[in-house]
Motif scaffolding. Structure first.
Motif, short mmCIF file in Angstrom:
data_model
loop_
_atom_site.label_atom_id
_atom_site.label_comp_id
_atom_site.label_asym_id
_atom_site.label_seq_id
_atom_site.Cartn_x
_atom_site.Cartn_y
_atom_site.Cartn_z
N GLN A 183 -21.67 -28.37 -35.74
CA GLN A 183 -22.03 -27.08 -36.34
C GLN A 183 -23.50 -26.73 -36.09
O GLN A 183 -24.19 -26.17 -36.94
CB GLN A 183 -21.75 -27.08 -37.84
N GLU B 198 -15.32 -25.02 -42.95
CA GLU B 198 -15.96 -25.54 -44.15
C GLU B 198 -16.48 -26.96 -43.93
O GLU B 198 -17.61 -27.29 -44.27
CB GLU B 198 -14.98 -25.52 -45.33
N ASP B 199 -15.64 -27.83 -43.37
CA ASP B 199 -16.01 -29.23 -43.15
C ASP B 199 -15.12 -29.82 -42.07
O ASP B 199 -14.01 -30.27 -42.36
CB ASP B 199 -15.87 -30.02 -44.45
N PRO B 200 -15.60 -29.82 -40.81
CA PRO B 200 -14.77 -30.32 -39.71
C PRO B 200 -14.32 -31.77 -39.90
O PRO B 200 -13.16 -32.11 -39.62
CB PRO B 200 -15.69 -30.19 -38.49
N LYS B 201 -15.21 -32.63 -40.41
CA LYS B 201 -14.86 -34.04 -40.56
C LYS B 201 -13.80 -34.23 -41.64
O LYS B 201 -12.87 -35.03 -41.48
CB LYS B 201 -16.11 -34.85 -40.91
N LEU B 202 -13.93 -33.51 -42.74
CA LEU B 202 -12.94 -33.60 -43.82
C LEU B 202 -11.60 -33.07 -43.34
O LEU B 202 -10.54 -33.64 -43.66
CB LEU B 202 -13.42 -32.83 -45.05
N GLN C 53 -10.51 -33.11 -40.33
CA GLN C 53 -9.96 -34.11 -39.41
C GLN C 53 -9.31 -35.25 -40.19
O GLN C 53 -8.25 -35.74 -39.82
CB GLN C 53 -11.06 -34.64 -38.51
#
Length: 288
Positions: free
Chosen positions: A89, A172-176, A178
């Motif tokens: 991001q 909002e949150d790419p890692k979350l 995923q």
């Protein structure tokens, strides 16, 4: 000066603005990404449409499909090149990279298509109709129809479909996202591919109204940014209303005051609206 003619010109121009902004509405408003090569994709797609018809003799609908395919492929290539930046991001780096892509596309277009302006003529440009003493072409009506259809599909796809919810979760949150089992990589590629295809469709529809030059992309980036921000970032209905309103304002100002200062006046309106209503037209337009 015919007031009805200027209003009709503004309605057509506004729908053109809105159609060009469709891709950025999704990219910036939903996925929270930027692409300052947006205008250059428009330029490339306009040239591809012209070359498909003038150079290859293809029918207009096939030329539109070719242009959309070119825009889609450019979007995929851009996303592939900066996938790591997208995951992080890093908007500043993404902005710089997309600006670089834009300059590269402008140079490539100059080498491939030349520096001379080209005119895209379609069968629809030769059909015109009189409305209350004003004239409109079938191409103008097609721009309006395609723009309305695109925004309706976008509204239902984002507001009521799973794609919009998934894209917002990734933003909002790419890692979350995923960790939740979402293929984030595929979502990012899909968003950039959609943006490229959408602006290419806009180019194929709007370009017959103006000469095609390698320099036209810059103005499209500015217009798109104004429409998306004025409409309220992320608001589909707001972007549509902002594009329509900006088109009518530009046509009336250019017709009755001076076309040389129409862009300056448009930015004045943008500043005024954002000062009085920082969220843009999103709430009034029924955006999210």
């Amino acid at each position: 000066m015919n007031l009805v003619q200027q209003i009709i010109n503004g309605i057509v121009l506004g729908h053109g603005y809105a159609l060009i902004a469709v891709g950025w509405t999704v990219l910036l408003g939903v996925a929270r990404l930027v692409n300052f090569g947006h205008g250059q994709i428009y330029m490339i797609a306009a040239f591809v449409t012209w070359w498909s018809m003038a150079g290859m003799g293809l029918p207009y609908p096939v030329a539109i499909a070719f242009a959309m395919l070119a825009g889609l492929l450019i979007g995929l290539v851009m996303q592939a090149a900066m996938l790591r930046l997208t995951f992080a991001q890093d908007l500043v780096s993404i902005m710089i990279v997309t600006l670089g892509f834009g300059h590269m596309m402008r140079g490539i277009a100059g080498l491939v298509f030349g520096g001379q302006p080209q005119v895209l003529e379609t069968p629809l440009t030769y059909l015109d109709f009189e409305i209350a003493g004003a004239w409109v072409t079938a191409q103008d009506l097609a721009v309006i129809g395609v723009s309305i259809a695109a925004f309706l599909l976008l509204h239902f796809g984002l507001e009521r479909g799973s794609l919009g919810r998934t894209a917002r979760m990734v933003a909002e949150d790419p890692k979350l996202a995923q960790l939740a089992g979402i293929d984030v990589r595929r979502v990012y590629f899909a968003v950039f591919a959609f943006e490229g295809a959408a602006v290419a469709l806009a180019a194929a529809m709007v370009a017959p109204r103006t000469p095609i030059l390698t320099s036209i992309g810059f103005e499209e980036v500015i217009i798109t940014f104004v429409v998306v921000v004025l409409g309220g970032i992320g608001s589909v209905a707001g972007s549509y209303l902002a594009g329509l309103g900006l088109g009518i304002f530009t046509a009336l100002f250019g017709g009755f005051v001076s076309p040389a200062y129409a862009t300056t006046a448009a930015f004045g309106v943008l500043i005024l609206v954002l000062v009085l209503r920082p969220s843009g037209l999103a709430m009034r337009a029924g955006g999210r």
